[in-house]
Write a protein that holds these residues in place. Structure first.
Motif, PDB file in Angstrom:
ATOM      1  N   LEU A 728       5.004  -3.053   1.091  1.00 20.65           N
ATOM      2  CA  LEU A 728       4.854  -4.380   1.684  1.00 20.65           C
ATOM      3  C   LEU A 728       4.907  -5.432   0.586  1.00 20.65           C
ATOM      4  N   LYS A 729       5.619  -6.526   0.872  1.00 22.83           N
ATOM      5  CA  LYS A 729       5.592  -7.692  -0.021  1.00 22.83           C
ATOM      6  C   LYS A 729       5.768  -8.927   0.845  1.00 22.83           C
ATOM      7  N   ASP A 730       4.686  -9.695   1.036  1.00 26.60           N
ATOM      8  CA  ASP A 730       4.769 -10.862   1.916  1.00 26.60           C
ATOM      9  C   ASP A 730       4.450 -12.176   1.215  1.00 26.60           C
ATOM     10  N   ILE A 731       4.335 -12.148  -0.128  1.00 26.42           N
ATOM     11  CA  ILE A 731       4.172 -13.414  -0.847  1.00 26.42           C
ATOM     12  C   ILE A 731       5.481 -14.188  -0.790  1.00 26.42           C
ATOM     13  N   PRO A 732       5.466 -15.521  -0.786  1.00 21.86           N
ATOM     14  CA  PRO A 732       4.307 -16.392  -1.005  1.00 21.86           C
ATOM     15  C   PRO A 732       3.515 -16.726   0.259  1.00 21.86           C
TER      16      PRO A 732
END
Length: 801
Positions: A728-732
């Motif tokens: 998972l990567k939901d930045i910014p």
């Protein structure tokens, strides 16, 4: 049959002018206040009584447990301590409870509850500072309060302090309780507070706006109650100043990106937005400001034509609790906050009162019977914050929340529901909702009592007994509901697959009449005699709904509606508990039957369907016959956690065929942080990219700079040599980035031993991260993940081969 008698009182929910001698403008149409409506059915009356007996007492109890009530005692000097609860807006929960109690006490006189509310008001009076300032976080903590509050008064009012938001709810509570009981104490505290903010905000003073809209509604109510025009002027100021100037940051999140009269699209946080639109409607009605009306009309079209869920929910995105782009209406990650649904009812009711158009009540009814009712359990003691349209078992109602805005909002909304049934303009009587009830109108100084009987929402036959004191001429405006029409809603966001099999039938004293049609209403004008009987037969049949082709999540699917209720399939009605692999062809014959012992009594839809399943070792999908069952959406999640879907695939290509079992899917899962989200990592549903939140995903947010783990316990010792992880990567927009590093261990006896990796440990976004290692035979594998210093982490799927 349950019956609620709403005792006479001077309180009028939205539009009381008890002391107001100055208001000349108002809404063209006046709602019949709930204090003049007697509800006598088996649906709403039970919920209103449950709200009094269960929901309001629970809200008070939980506010005691969380410290929200103690905040007032500490601020008032009765106790020592620091600010007790998580958020500076927790004051507002107490105010909403008081407002709900004010409404409920008019239906169910209750000395004990009234005494409790009086004691809360005493605490609020003590907590108010000498000059009228009321905000317990700052009064208790001074400059060392919550980071959202800032170091001094009003410093972050346009951001997250919620100083004015709290007061908006307080003014609503104060006017409601004063008008319900005649007790002035809470009204006097509210006046003192409003005088303070009027003295410090305005042109040439502090020219700033609330970060969370609500004070505009409260000030309009305070104006109606006191006749003090300064309060109305202040409400208009807070709207007019929004999005102007260069001193404060302009944000789409809180609709301050441009001036309100220039806004044409629904953006940002959905509750903030709908409260603002409701406030604009109030101020427009009281001042005659047409620019406000033009703006909220355009915004309404944007919502209903492009951003409204079939359940009447608004707000697709959980990250900012608000609107996505046009047609961005995902199902499993749908937010549809309960507070937003309530605000949607407020807004649409006001739009109707301005225009007399039935389309606004159609939206109100859809939101009321589906999204709002889903937000509270039938027992009144568990609550949904978001209301998704699809689940794989990760959702369940909670007893309470750290951010408890939704339960307290439910507690004030449910007892006010009868306010939406009837309305009047001169000799025009509006029948908006079909709820067994009675009320009295006055036309040409003659009273006319109307009694509505039916089994709504379980069939479409309604009777109206008209009992004037003397014969009187008037027009009955009977809404033709969307569910009995050719289109479920205005626009082309949703459409019925088939036209209704018949048209509505209207009879007076047994003889069919042909009404005129105006703004979505059947209009019957006549001189009504005592004892006249109006009978209405709406086509009450299962309606199959398809979505606009631009809604990606609904491709090749249909939803079902019966009366005002949207339906869903739920796991417990299926032997294998799997509903996401269902296929319900469009031409399927469906029937409904009332089951009184199920979920408090509901109509159940049933028919024949198919189940789709992948053929092992092949790309082929096979189907097998299955029975289909659906229940009202509001009633889901009462029988345990499991799968649920509103939108049902109509072809095997659009379904999620049941996958062949894998090592991972057959494993039991343990984790360093146990949550119901853990089910997502072995559900065999892959994301489109690392930021995709369409399916269930597991994360450790808000934890950072820590080591965490997940374990697969296999059914039996298994030889494995590969694993794949989708990070998972939901930045910014969110708080999760790729991990700092990760390791894989296998269980050897009672010890965990790191695998002998034959490839590097990959950490790449938007793809599976495959690790090959020396084969081992083991009963369990463990992922060990090191979080970054500044970010948390999570994963969508973990595969083992």
């Amino acid at each position: 049959m349950g019956k609620i008698f709403l005792l006479p009182a001077i309180f009028v929910f939205l539009f009381s002018c008890t002391e107001n001698k100055q208001a000349k403008n108002e809404y063209p149409i006046t709602p019949v206040p709930f204090t003049k409506v007697q509800v006598n059915d088996n649906f709403w009356s039970k919920r209103i009584k449950t709200n009094h007996d269960v929901t309001i007492p629970i809200a008070i109890q939980k506010s005691e447990e969380t410290g929200s009530i103690d905040n007032f005692a500490i601020a008032g000097g009765l106790k020592e301590g620091v600010f007790c609860s998580p958020y500076p807006f927790d004051d507002s929960d107490i105010y909403k409870i008081i407002e709900g109690a004010a409404y409920s006490l008019q239906m169910f006189p209750d000395e004990k509850m009234e005494h409790v509310i009086d004691s809360l008001i005493d605490l609020i009076e003590l907590a108010q500072e000498d000059d009228g300032y009321l905000y317990t976080n700052r009064t208790i903590m001074g400059e060392n309060g919550h980071e959202w509050a800032g170091k001094k008064r009003w410093e972050k009012v346009d951001d997250l302090s919620h100083e004015l938001y709290n007061l908006g709810h307080f003014y609503e509570a104060a006017t409601a309780y004063y008008q319900a009981t005649g007790k002035r104490k809470i009204l006097d505290v509210a006046i003192k507070s409003a005088d303070l903010i009027d003295s410090v905000f305005g042109y040439g003073k502090i020219e700033d706006w609330p970060g969370h809209q609500e004070v505009e509604i409260g000030l309009a109510k305070l104006y109606r109650t006191t006749g003090e025009k300064r309060y109305l002027d202040l409400a208009k100021f807070f709207l007019d100043v929004r999005g102007t100037g260069n001193v404060h940051e302009h944000k789409t999140y809180n609709q301050s990106h441009i001036p309100v009269v220039d806004q044409t699209e629904a953006v940002g946080h959905s509750v903030r937005a709908a409260y603002m639109w409701s406030g604009m409607a109030d101020v427009a009605a009281l001042t005659g400001d047409k620019a406000y009306v033009n703006a909220i009309t355009k915004i309404w079209e944007d919502v209903v034509y492009k951003k409204l869920y079939i359940t009447g929910g608004i707000g697709a995105e959980g990250g900012h609790e608000g609107f996505g782009g046009p047609y961005e209406l995902p199902n499993m990650r749908a937010y549809c906050e309960t507070c937003a649904a309530i605000a949607n009812v407020f807004w649409n009711h006001r739009m109707f009162l301005m225009t007399g158009e039935a389309k606004y009540i159609d939206v109100l009814e859809r939101s009321l019977y589906n999204n709002v009712l889903s937000g509270v359990s039938i027992s009144g003691d568990h609550f949904f914050y978001p209301n998704p349209l699809e689940s794989i078992g990760q959702h369940q109602r909670s007893e309470w929340f750290g951010c408890a805005c939704c339960p307290s909002n439910i507690s004030r909304f449910i007892p006010s529901m009868p306010n939406y049934i009837y309305a009047q303009k001169d000799d025009q009587i509006y029948i908006n909702l079909f709820v067994p009830s009675s009320t009295t109108f006055e036309i040409e100084n003659k009273k006319i009592e109307i009694t509505q009987t039916s089994d709504m929402p379980w069939n479409g036959n309604i009777s109206l007994t008209i009992q004037p004191e003397n014969p009187v001429r008037s027009k009955l405006f009977i809404r033709i509901p969307g569910w009995a029409s050719e289109n479920p809603l205005p626009g082309d966001l949703y459409s019925f697959l088939e036209k209704p099999s018949s048209k509505p039938v209207f009879k007076v004293n047994g003889e069919e009449v042909n009404p005129k049609f105006e703004n979505g209403y059947a209009v019957i004008s006549r001189t009504w005699q005592p004892g006249d009987l109006m009978e209405i037969g709406f086509p009450y049949e299962i309606r199959k709904i398809k979505a606009n082709k631009n809604i990606e999540d609904d491709h090749g699917k249909m939803a079902l509606q019966l009366g005002p209720l949207v339906y869903c399939a739920e796991w417990t009605d299926y032997e294998d508990h799997d509903i996401l692999s269902l296929v319900l062809p469009e031409n399927t014959n469906l029937s409904s039957e009332f089951q009184p012992a199920l979920l408090g009594g509901v109509n159940v839809i049933s028919g024949n369907a198919e189940g789709a399943e992948k053929v092992e070792g092949s790309a082929e999908i096979k189907t097998t016959p299955r029975k289909f069952t659906a229940i009202p959406y509001y009633a889901w999640a009462h029988r345990g956690q499991g799968q649920m879907a509103v939108w049902i695939p109509t072809t095997k290509e659009s379904t999620r065929p049941k996958p062949s079992p894998t090592i991972a899917s057959k494993s039991t899962v343990e984790a360093s942080l146990e949550t119901n989200l853990i089910s997502g990592i072995n559900d065999q549903l892959l994301p489109k990219n690392s930021a995709d939140k369409s399916n269930t995903l597991y994360h450790w947010w808000p934890r950072k700079n820590e080591t965490h783990w997940i374990v697969y316990n296999f059914e039996k010792p298994t030889r494995v040599s590969e694993t794949e992880v989708y990070w998972l990567k939901d930045i910014p927009d969110g708080g999760c980035d790729l991990p700092e590093n990760w390791k894989l261990y296998y269980k050897s006896g009672e010890k965990w031993v790191e695998v002998n990796a034959e490839t590097p440990y990959p950490i790449i976004e938007d793809q599976m991260n495959k690790l090959v290692f020396e084969p081992v035979t083991t009963a369990a594998l463990k992922l060990e993940i090191q979080l970054q210093k500044e970010y948390s982490a999570g994963l969508h799927e973990w595969i083992v081969n």
